[in-house]
Design a protein around this motif. Structure first.
Motif, mmCIF file in Angstrom:
data_model
loop_
_atom_site.group_PDB
_atom_site.id
_atom_site.type_symbol
_atom_site.label_atom_id
_atom_site.label_comp_id
_atom_site.label_asym_id
_atom_site.label_seq_id
_atom_site.Cartn_x
_atom_site.Cartn_y
_atom_site.Cartn_z
ATOM 1 N N GLN A 50 0.813 -1.486 0.113
ATOM 2 C CA GLN A 50 0.156 0.056 0.194
ATOM 3 C C GLN A 50 0.780 1.280 -0.018
ATOM 4 O O GLN A 50 0.283 2.350 -0.404
ATOM 5 C CB GLN A 50 -0.712 0.007 1.277
ATOM 6 N N CYS A 94 -10.773 0.093 3.560
ATOM 7 C CA CYS A 94 -9.235 -0.110 3.222
ATOM 8 C C CYS A 94 -8.731 1.229 2.888
ATOM 9 O O CYS A 94 -9.291 1.980 2.290
ATOM 10 C CB CYS A 94 -9.244 -0.933 2.107
ATOM 11 N N LEU A 95 -7.613 1.402 3.433
ATOM 12 C CA LEU A 95 -6.941 2.863 3.193
ATOM 13 C C LEU A 95 -6.834 3.129 1.674
ATOM 14 O O LEU A 95 -6.429 4.257 1.315
ATOM 15 C CB LEU A 95 -5.584 3.019 4.082
ATOM 16 N N HIS A 136 -7.216 -9.447 6.175
ATOM 17 C CA HIS A 136 -7.127 -8.397 5.220
ATOM 18 C C HIS A 136 -5.812 -8.006 4.647
ATOM 19 O O HIS A 136 -5.743 -7.795 3.669
ATOM 20 C CB HIS A 136 -8.112 -7.289 5.792
ATOM 21 N N GLU A 137 -4.876 -7.940 5.702
ATOM 22 C CA GLU A 137 -3.638 -7.200 5.372
ATOM 23 C C GLU A 137 -3.125 -8.328 4.809
ATOM 24 O O GLU A 137 -2.061 -8.055 3.720
ATOM 25 C CB GLU A 137 -2.846 -7.050 6.829
ATOM 26 N N HIS A 140 -3.462 -8.431 1.109
ATOM 27 C CA HIS A 140 -2.709 -7.527 0.358
ATOM 28 C C HIS A 140 -1.464 -8.083 -0.071
ATOM 29 O O HIS A 140 -1.009 -7.530 -1.312
ATOM 30 C CB HIS A 140 -2.425 -6.130 1.063
HETATM 31 NI NI NI Z 1 -6.352 -2.803 2.862
#
Ligand code: NI
Length: 173
Positions: A50, A94-95, A136-137, A140
């Motif tokens: 990210q 999510c960022l 979730h992470e 990624h």
């Molecule tokens: Ni996320």
């Protein structure tokens, strides 16, 4: 140092990330920057891709209760070693997909193995928000976003909104 967070769609968010081979000072600094970036956002988790670094590194802190001590976790090469059959549903965000939320079903509890900042191996079982967040992470790191769990129409709608947001932001700079 706060790092800029990539916004979906971005090819770096679709990559399978590389394992971290040694916890160098550079990796330590990266983890520190990620925690700072996550708390500033604010968010409860952040994965290295990210911020454009395609390495297997995530940070999280799901303590949300006011007055409770923070619990920053840094995980290099995190792996899910066990997942419960029981699922739980959480309204995820999510960022990298600002202001968009959708319900995702995931195992309610997971065991995760990882390497810590000190280079030692850890394994711990997570439940509740921690379990959702860590899954979730880790997604990624495999180029997967929470919108990949949604139907194609919903996913396309969110992606179009993000493309528009990116165009607007580009115009402002
Ligand atoms: Ni996320």
């Amino acid at each position: 140092m706060i790092r800029p967070i990539l916004i979906h769609p971005d090819p770096r968010l679709k990559k399978i990330c590389d394992p971290v081979t040694g916890i160098s000072a550079e990796m330590g600094k990266l983890a520190e920057d990620m925690l700072e970036t996550m708390y500033d956002a604010p968010g409860i988790g952040l994965a290295a891709p990210q911020i454009g670094v395609t390495k297997r590194l995530i940070v999280l802190d799901c303590v949300k209760t006011e007055g409770e001590a923070p619990r920053p976790l840094v995980m290099f090469n995190p792996e899910i070693t066990w997942a419960s059959e029981e699922l739980s549903t959480y309204d995820e965000g999510c960022l990298s997909i600002p202001d968009q939320y959708a319900e995702v079903d995931r195992p309610a509890e997971v065991r995760v193995r990882w390497i810590g900042l000190d280079g030692k191996g850890y394994e711990e079982q997570f439940a509740g928000l921690w379990a959702t967040c860590v899954q979730h992470e880790i997604d990624h790191l495999n180029g997967k976003l929470f919108i990949d769990y949604l139907g194609p129409l919903k996913r396309q709608m969110i992606t179009r909104k993000m493309e528009k947001l990116k165009r607007e932001r580009a115009r402002q700079h």
